[in-house]
Design an enzyme around this catalytic site. Structure first.
Site, PDB file in Angstrom:
ATOM      1  N   HIS A 219       4.497  -7.437  15.022  1.00 25.95           N
ATOM      2  CA  HIS A 219       6.054  -8.393  15.028  1.00 25.95           C
ATOM      3  C   HIS A 219       5.621  -9.748  15.611  1.00 25.95           C
ATOM      4  O   HIS A 219       6.750 -10.569  15.593  1.00 25.95           O
ATOM      5  CB  HIS A 219       7.218  -7.676  15.818  1.00 25.95           C
ATOM      6  CG  HIS A 219       7.639  -6.278  15.124  1.00 25.95           C
ATOM      7  ND1 HIS A 219       6.749  -5.241  14.631  1.00 25.95           N
ATOM      8  CD2 HIS A 219       8.813  -6.025  14.697  1.00 25.95           C
ATOM      9  CE1 HIS A 219       7.477  -4.403  14.189  1.00 25.95           C
ATOM     10  NE2 HIS A 219       8.884  -4.903  13.782  1.00 25.95           N
ATOM     11  N   SER A 223       4.818  -9.393   8.962  1.00 23.36           N
ATOM     12  CA  SER A 223       3.906  -8.680   7.875  1.00 23.36           C
ATOM     13  C   SER A 223       3.353  -9.970   7.030  1.00 23.36           C
ATOM     14  O   SER A 223       3.932 -10.953   6.803  1.00 23.36           O
ATOM     15  CB  SER A 223       4.505  -7.897   6.927  1.00 23.36           C
ATOM     16  OG  SER A 223       4.874  -6.651   7.638  1.00 23.36           O
ATOM     17  N   LYS A 247      12.805   1.654   0.869  1.00 21.16           N
ATOM     18  CA  LYS A 247      11.469   1.592   0.205  1.00 21.16           C
ATOM     19  C   LYS A 247      10.458   2.590   0.829  1.00 21.16           C
ATOM     20  O   LYS A 247       9.705   3.552   0.169  1.00 21.16           O
ATOM     21  CB  LYS A 247      10.988   0.322  -0.096  1.00 21.16           C
ATOM     22  CG  LYS A 247       9.532   0.232  -1.049  1.00 21.16           C
ATOM     23  CD  LYS A 247       9.519  -1.038  -1.501  1.00 21.16           C
ATOM     24  CE  LYS A 247       8.246  -1.195  -2.429  1.00 21.16           C
ATOM     25  NZ  LYS A 247       8.316  -2.727  -2.871  1.00 21.16           N
ATOM     26  N   ASP A 248      10.432   2.717   2.210  1.00 23.44           N
ATOM     27  CA  ASP A 248       9.494   3.325   2.753  1.00 23.44           C
ATOM     28  C   ASP A 248      10.093   4.987   2.724  1.00 23.44           C
ATOM     29  O   ASP A 248       9.165   5.905   2.733  1.00 23.44           O
ATOM     30  CB  ASP A 248       9.411   3.245   4.481  1.00 23.44           C
ATOM     31  CG  ASP A 248       8.548   1.890   4.593  1.00 23.44           C
ATOM     32  OD1 ASP A 248       7.712   1.617   3.842  1.00 23.44           O
ATOM     33  OD2 ASP A 248       8.717   1.181   5.711  1.00 23.44           O
ATOM     34  N   GLU A 291     -16.543  17.096   7.270  1.00 25.79           N
ATOM     35  CA  GLU A 291     -15.161  16.848   6.277  1.00 25.79           C
ATOM     36  C   GLU A 291     -15.447  15.696   5.316  1.00 25.79           C
ATOM     37  O   GLU A 291     -16.154  14.896   5.796  1.00 25.79           O
ATOM     38  CB  GLU A 291     -14.067  16.881   7.143  1.00 25.79           C
ATOM     39  CG  GLU A 291     -13.410  17.977   8.044  1.00 25.79           C
ATOM     40  CD  GLU A 291     -13.102  18.979   7.204  1.00 25.79           C
ATOM     41  OE1 GLU A 291     -13.870  19.744   6.488  1.00 25.79           O
ATOM     42  OE2 GLU A 291     -11.928  19.080   7.256  1.00 25.79           O
TER      43      GLU A 291
HETATM   44  C1  HEM Z   1      -2.581   5.867  12.892  1.00 29.07           C
HETATM   45  C2  HEM Z   1      -2.962   4.841  12.288  1.00 29.07           C
HETATM   46  C3  HEM Z   1      -2.251   3.618  11.811  1.00 29.07           C
HETATM   47  C4  HEM Z   1      -0.760   3.498  11.895  1.00 29.07           C
HETATM   48  C5  HEM Z   1       0.292   4.605  12.125  1.00 29.07           C
HETATM   49  C6  HEM Z   1      -0.473   2.115  11.499  1.00 29.07           C
HETATM   50  C7  HEM Z   1       0.634   1.627  11.312  1.00 29.07           C
HETATM   51  C8  HEM Z   1       1.030   0.289  10.726  1.00 29.07           C
HETATM   52  C9  HEM Z   1       2.403  -0.144  10.436  1.00 29.07           C
HETATM   53  C10 HEM Z   1       3.728   0.658  10.613  1.00 29.07           C
HETATM   54  C11 HEM Z   1       2.164  -1.364   9.811  1.00 29.07           C
HETATM   55  C12 HEM Z   1       3.034  -2.279   9.188  1.00 29.07           C
HETATM   56  C13 HEM Z   1       3.374  -1.695   7.678  1.00 29.07           C
HETATM   57  C14 HEM Z   1       2.252  -1.946   6.866  1.00 29.07           C
HETATM   58  O1  HEM Z   1       1.834  -3.169   6.800  1.00 29.07           O
HETATM   59  O2  HEM Z   1       1.910  -0.914   6.350  1.00 29.07           O
HETATM   60  C15 HEM Z   1       0.620  -1.696  10.046  1.00 29.07           C
HETATM   61  C16 HEM Z   1       0.130  -2.756   9.568  1.00 29.07           C
HETATM   62  C17 HEM Z   1      -1.238  -3.257   9.549  1.00 29.07           C
HETATM   63  N1  HEM Z   1      -2.379  -2.383   9.943  1.00 29.07           N
HETATM   64 FE1  HEM Z   1      -2.008  -0.499  10.540  1.00 29.07          FE
HETATM   65  N2  HEM Z   1      -1.740   1.627  11.162  1.00 29.07           N
HETATM   66  C18 HEM Z   1      -2.714   2.144  11.293  1.00 29.07           C
HETATM   67  C19 HEM Z   1      -4.068   2.285  11.161  1.00 29.07           C
HETATM   68  C20 HEM Z   1      -4.495   1.012  11.046  1.00 29.07           C
HETATM   69  C21 HEM Z   1      -6.089   0.820  10.725  1.00 29.07           C
HETATM   70  C22 HEM Z   1      -7.059   1.977  10.907  1.00 29.07           C
HETATM   71  C23 HEM Z   1      -6.169  -0.559  10.219  1.00 29.07           C
HETATM   72  C24 HEM Z   1      -7.195  -1.350  10.138  1.00 29.07           C
HETATM   73  C25 HEM Z   1      -8.636  -1.034  10.380  1.00 29.07           C
HETATM   74  C26 HEM Z   1      -4.972  -1.094  10.495  1.00 29.07           C
HETATM   75  C27 HEM Z   1      -4.733  -2.679   9.901  1.00 29.07           C
HETATM   76  C28 HEM Z   1      -3.467  -3.009   9.939  1.00 29.07           C
HETATM   77  C29 HEM Z   1      -3.112  -4.517   9.485  1.00 29.07           C
HETATM   78  C30 HEM Z   1      -4.143  -5.510   9.205  1.00 29.07           C
HETATM   79  C31 HEM Z   1      -1.523  -4.563   9.451  1.00 29.07           C
HETATM   80  C32 HEM Z   1      -0.924  -5.806   9.025  1.00 29.07           C
HETATM   81  C33 HEM Z   1      -0.740  -5.694   7.439  1.00 29.07           C
HETATM   82  C34 HEM Z   1      -0.120  -6.894   6.887  1.00 29.07           C
HETATM   83  O3  HEM Z   1       0.816  -7.471   7.509  1.00 29.07           O
HETATM   84  O4  HEM Z   1      -0.348  -7.118   5.729  1.00 29.07           O
HETATM   85  N3  HEM Z   1      -3.953  -0.198  10.764  1.00 29.07           N
HETATM   86  N4  HEM Z   1       0.150  -0.807  10.494  1.00 29.07           N
END
Ligand code: HEM
Length: 435
Positions: A219, A223, A247-248, A291
């Site tokens: 935030h 994004s 959309k989500d 797995e």
């Molecule tokens: C339980 C696991 C995770 C949850 C619940 C989660 C949740 C989220 C959510 C809700 C967003 C905003 C929506 C979206 O951009 O899709 C986000 C963005 C992001 N997440 Fe995750 N995430 C998880 C794991 C990860 C992992 C493992 C990585 C990288 C190794 C990661 C990297 C990022 C990045 C870089 C963004 C920004 C994306 C953008 O603005 O383009 N996330 N995450």
């Protein structure tokens, strides 16, 4: 840049006004996932996967808590307690299959989420912290999944625990002591089962905590988007609610549909049949495989077959396996290209897809028996994996000539729709296109 709807929260009812004045939770929700959170207007369906990962975690926690009410973490009865859940507990089969397949769905979603980040350069400034917290979440997920797989106390549970904790004995001098400390004994048994159960219950809540930080960090810059170009003004964004809640919501429906198909029609397709045999310390399975979501890393581990400058092959394998994930922490600084999205990076885009193929090949090798052919393919693919991040990315991020970026998100959206002609900017090494 101003986002008027983000600044002024007006409670809609007397009830939310009453709460907001005492605990500004309605204001927080409004600003975090409501109409007060401006989001780029051009996000595609790959931006659904963060929310889907959150949903998958919630499903794991809810089903896991109920399973834990019926499970017994004791070597003598653990296997039977799982069978009891499957046969005697009301809806127990559903809970167990939802939890086991839910882990697979969780990893599918998170892998897509990670590769989305790689494709669109979401790990780059100013989003490094989101990425670092993401990699931390990924490590925690792996630890949680590994310990959960030990709990049914089948053959693969037992031998998986034996093999994985065995890695630690590869550490010089202190390795054996660490392994005994981890297991609470010389081999996986009651003590190991109890501590794995305890940690398997705890870690999802730690993950939930890190996710809050992950979203908090998101935030700050907001994004990224498919163009990788920064938001230039209000015309580039739409409020999160109702546009992205809708959309989500649609994405969640599709996710649940696929999940249900797996759970109801092929609940054992991703599991190993040997885990329906009770753990037996005197009988080693022909092939010990983790797995599917661990297969690429397992292939890297097994790719090391000879000692090198006095370092045992086993230790090299362990270091490479952990190294393959830990190097993701350095990615934001290994890739110095100012352009984020692979849509405008022709060379990076090719190597991105080669990496995807390479990880799939690693996964295929990791799930296959360690015959000489698979080991050789693993060695080549593992070498390529490291070369991608440590050699190819740093070189192409300097040498590549990106294609012209659109001036703004709106311009890119309208150009795609054929609304206005894109006034493309010739790129002169800057991620911020000229006005
Ligand atoms: C339980 C696991 C995770 C949850 C619940 C989660 C949740 C989220 C959510 C809700 C967003 C905003 C929506 C979206 O951009 O899709 C986000 C963005 C992001 N997440 Fe995750 N995430 C998880 C794991 C990860 C992992 C493992 C990585 C990288 C190794 C990661 C990297 C990022 C990045 C870089 C963004 C920004 C994306 C953008 O603005 O383009 N996330 N995450």
């Amino acid at each position: 840049m101003s986002f008027p709807w983000a600044k002024h929260y007006e409670p809609k009812s007397g009830f939310t006004k009453w709460i907001d004045e005492r605990l500004p939770l309605p204001r927080l929700v409004y600003g975090a996932v409501g109409a007060g959170y401006p989001v780029p207007r051009n996000l595609n369906y790959f931006w659904n996967f963060g929310v889907l990962a959150g949903a998958a975690l919630a499903i794991q926690i809810v089903t896991g808590i109920v399973l834990a009410m019926h499970y017994a973490a004791n070597g003598g009865v653990a296997f039977d307690s799982v069978e009891h859940i499957m046969r005697d507990v009301n809806g127990g089969w559903f809970l167990r299959y939802a939890h086991a397949n839910g882990a697979s769905m969780f990893f599918v979603v998170v892998y897509i989420h990670i590769f989305r980040g790689l494709f669109y350069g979401s790990y780059k400034a100013p989003r490094e912290m989101i990425w670092l917290l993401g990699v931390t979440i990924f490590l925690l997920m792996m630890a949680t999944a590994f310990m959960g797989y030990v709990l049914p106390w089948g053959q693969m549970s037992f031998w998986g625990a034996q093999v994985i904790t065995g890695f630690f004995s590869a550490i010089p001098v202190v390795g054996d002591t660490i392994r005994i400390w981890l297991l609470g004994g010389y081999a996986p048994d009651d003590a190991a089962l109890n501590r794995f159960f305890s940690l398997h219950y705890l870690l999802p809540f730690v993950i939930a905590g890190v996710i809050i930080l992950h979203i908090w960090a998101l935030h700050i810059p907001g994004s990224n988007n498919p163009t990788g170009v920064d938001v230039k003004g209000e015309q580039d964004t739409v409020p999160f609610h109702p546009y992205y809640t809708a959309k989500d919501g649609f994405g969640l429906g599709v996710f649940l549909f696929i999940f249900a198909a797996l759970l109801f029609f092929a609940p054992n397709s991703l599991g190993h049949p040997d885990n329906y045999i009770p753990a037996n310390a005197l009988q080693t399975p022909a092939h010990i495989v983790p797995e599917w979501y661990f297969w690429p890393f397992y292939a890297i581990l097994r790719a090391f077959t000879v000692d090198f400058i006095g370092i045992p092959a086993k230790l090299l394998g362990v270091l490479a396996m952990f190294g393959s994930i830990l190097l993701l922490f350095f990615l934001p600084w290994l890739d110095s290209s100012p352009v984020r999205s692979a849509n405008y990076r022709p060379l990076y885009r090719i190597f991105f897809w080669v990496l995807v193929a390479d990880v799939l090949v690693l996964g295929w090798c990791g799930g296959s028996p360690a015959t000489p052919l698979y080991v050789i393919i693993s060695q080549i693919s593992a070498a390529y994996y490291f070369a991608h991040f440590l050699i190819i990315i740093p070189i192409i991020s300097r040498a590549e000539r990106p294609t012209p970026l659109p001036n703004s998100i709106t311009e890119a959206v309208l150009a795609k729709k054929g609304g206005t002609s894109p006034a493309h900017t010739a790129l002169s090494g800057s991620a911020v296109p000229a006005e």
